[in-house]
Scaffold this motif. Structure first.
Motif, PDB file in Angstrom:
ATOM      1  N   ALA A  45      59.958  -2.099  40.562  1.00 47.55           N
ATOM      2  CA  ALA A  45      59.810  -3.068  39.478  1.00 47.55           C
ATOM      3  C   ALA A  45      59.477  -4.447  40.031  1.00 47.55           C
ATOM      4  CB  ALA A  45      61.105  -3.124  38.668  1.00 47.55           C
ATOM      5  N   ALA A  46      58.914  -5.274  39.191  1.00 46.15           N
ATOM      6  CA  ALA A  46      58.456  -6.591  39.626  1.00 46.15           C
ATOM      7  C   ALA A  46      59.529  -7.662  39.456  1.00 46.15           C
ATOM      8  CB  ALA A  46      57.187  -6.964  38.871  1.00 46.15           C
ATOM      9  N   LEU A  47      60.693  -7.486  40.052  1.00 46.78           N
ATOM     10  CA  LEU A  47      61.719  -8.515  40.061  1.00 46.78           C
ATOM     11  C   LEU A  47      61.522  -9.378  41.298  1.00 46.78           C
ATOM     12  CD1 LEU A  47      64.921  -6.446  39.224  1.00 46.78           C
ATOM     13  CD2 LEU A  47      63.763  -8.057  37.740  1.00 46.78           C
ATOM     14  N   ARG A  71      68.507 -11.369  47.791  1.00 43.37           N
ATOM     15  CA  ARG A  71      68.637 -11.814  46.397  1.00 43.37           C
ATOM     16  C   ARG A  71      67.627 -11.054  45.539  1.00 43.37           C
ATOM     17  NH1 ARG A  71      70.666 -17.320  45.569  1.00 43.37           N
ATOM     18  NH2 ARG A  71      71.222 -18.194  47.587  1.00 43.37           N
ATOM     19  N   VAL A  72      68.063 -10.681  44.357  1.00 44.66           N
ATOM     20  CA  VAL A  72      67.166 -10.087  43.365  1.00 44.66           C
ATOM     21  C   VAL A  72      67.339 -10.865  42.084  1.00 44.66           C
ATOM     22  CG1 VAL A  72      66.639  -8.045  41.989  1.00 44.66           C
ATOM     23  CG2 VAL A  72      67.207  -7.787  44.399  1.00 44.66           C
ATOM     24  N   ASP A  73      66.250 -11.405  41.601  1.00 42.82           N
ATOM     25  CA  ASP A  73      66.259 -12.185  40.361  1.00 42.82           C
ATOM     26  C   ASP A  73      67.301 -13.302  40.423  1.00 42.82           C
ATOM     27  OD1 ASP A  73      65.152 -12.770  37.886  1.00 42.82           O
ATOM     28  OD2 ASP A  73      66.535 -11.454  36.802  1.00 42.82           O
ATOM     29  N   GLY A  74      67.439 -13.930  41.609  1.00 42.86           N
ATOM     30  CA  GLY A  74      68.353 -15.046  41.800  1.00 42.86           C
ATOM     31  C   GLY A  74      69.780 -14.677  42.133  1.00 42.86           C
ATOM     32  N   GLU A  75      70.148 -13.425  42.023  1.00 39.81           N
ATOM     33  CA  GLU A  75      71.514 -12.979  42.299  1.00 39.81           C
ATOM     34  C   GLU A  75      71.627 -12.468  43.728  1.00 39.81           C
ATOM     35  OE1 GLU A  75      74.622  -9.478  40.930  1.00 39.81           O
ATOM     36  OE2 GLU A  75      72.976 -10.018  39.605  1.00 39.81           O
ATOM     37  N   ILE A  76      72.626 -12.947  44.470  1.00 40.60           N
ATOM     38  CA  ILE A  76      72.858 -12.464  45.824  1.00 40.60           C
ATOM     39  C   ILE A  76      73.468 -11.069  45.748  1.00 40.60           C
ATOM     40  CG2 ILE A  76      74.126 -12.807  47.976  1.00 40.60           C
ATOM     41  CD1 ILE A  76      74.098 -15.826  47.338  1.00 40.60           C
ATOM     42  N   ARG A 117      68.494  -0.330  45.143  1.00 36.44           N
ATOM     43  CA  ARG A 117      68.879   0.819  44.305  1.00 36.44           C
ATOM     44  C   ARG A 117      70.055   0.440  43.407  1.00 36.44           C
ATOM     45  NH1 ARG A 117      67.345   3.901  48.891  1.00 36.44           N
ATOM     46  NH2 ARG A 117      69.435   3.794  49.746  1.00 36.44           N
ATOM     47  N   ARG A 118      71.037  -0.259  43.979  1.00 33.69           N
ATOM     48  CA  ARG A 118      72.205  -0.678  43.193  1.00 33.69           C
ATOM     49  C   ARG A 118      71.819  -1.665  42.095  1.00 33.69           C
ATOM     50  NH1 ARG A 118      76.799  -1.661  47.844  1.00 33.69           N
ATOM     51  NH2 ARG A 118      76.752   0.462  48.679  1.00 33.69           N
ATOM     52  N   ALA A 119      70.731  -2.397  42.316  1.00 34.27           N
ATOM     53  CA  ALA A 119      70.244  -3.348  41.315  1.00 34.27           C
ATOM     54  C   ALA A 119      69.411  -2.662  40.235  1.00 34.27           C
ATOM     55  CB  ALA A 119      69.411  -4.438  41.989  1.00 34.27           C
ATOM     56  N   GLY A 120      69.238  -1.345  40.357  1.00 37.94           N
ATOM     57  CA  GLY A 120      68.533  -0.596  39.325  1.00 37.94           C
ATOM     58  C   GLY A 120      67.112  -0.207  39.658  1.00 37.94           C
ATOM     59  N   LEU A 121      66.674  -0.466  40.877  1.00 35.49           N
ATOM     60  CA  LEU A 121      65.320  -0.076  41.287  1.00 35.49           C
ATOM     61  C   LEU A 121      65.384   1.317  41.909  1.00 35.49           C
ATOM     62  CD1 LEU A 121      64.229  -3.463  42.857  1.00 35.49           C
ATOM     63  CD2 LEU A 121      63.716  -2.614  40.586  1.00 35.49           C
ATOM     64  N   ASP A 122      65.174   2.322  41.091  1.00 35.29           N
ATOM     65  CA  ASP A 122      65.279   3.707  41.542  1.00 35.29           C
ATOM     66  C   ASP A 122      64.173   4.064  42.527  1.00 35.29           C
ATOM     67  OD1 ASP A 122      67.442   4.059  39.869  1.00 35.29           O
ATOM     68  OD2 ASP A 122      66.198   4.722  38.199  1.00 35.29           O
ATOM     69  N   ASP A 123      64.443   5.072  43.322  1.00 34.01           N
ATOM     70  CA  ASP A 123      63.462   5.643  44.248  1.00 34.01           C
ATOM     71  C   ASP A 123      62.925   4.634  45.262  1.00 34.01           C
ATOM     72  OD1 ASP A 123      63.703   8.112  42.977  1.00 34.01           O
ATOM     73  OD2 ASP A 123      62.168   7.576  41.511  1.00 34.01           O
ATOM     74  N   VAL A 124      63.752   3.721  45.722  1.00 33.42           N
ATOM     75  CA  VAL A 124      63.358   2.764  46.751  1.00 33.42           C
ATOM     76  C   VAL A 124      63.846   3.299  48.088  1.00 33.42           C
ATOM     77  CG1 VAL A 124      63.648   0.419  47.610  1.00 33.42           C
ATOM     78  CG2 VAL A 124      63.509   0.829  45.173  1.00 33.42           C
TER      79      VAL A 124
END
Length: 71
Positions: free
Chosen positions: A2-4, A20-25, A40-47
């Motif tokens: 995804a484009a985060l 950081r993803v989308d500003g969150e550490i 993956r924990r941030a919701g980006l499956d299949d990484v």
């Protein structure tokens, strides 16, 4: 992937890089596998490690995906 906004900070003096993803550490990564797990924990499956290493969506600061120790 995804484009985060994903930013991997420069290596810390003791090793590891803040992710950081989308500003969150998400945590301190010590290798590509750690970065992939945080994503993956941030919701980006299949990484996986190859995705992390080659994705144009990740901004590597202070060195690319091969740099894990501060100079």
């Amino acid at each position: 992937m995804a484009a985060l906004p994903v930013i991997v900070s420069p290596p810390s003096p003791t090793g590891g890089r803040r992710v950081r993803v989308d500003g969150e550490i998400l945590g301190l990564a010590h290798n590509l596998r750690d970065v992939a797990e945080f994503l993956r924990r941030a919701g980006l499956d299949d990484v996986d490690e190859t995705d992390v290493e080659t994705s144009a969506l990740i901004e590597w600061r202070g060195g690319g995906p091969e740099v894990w120790l501060a100079p």
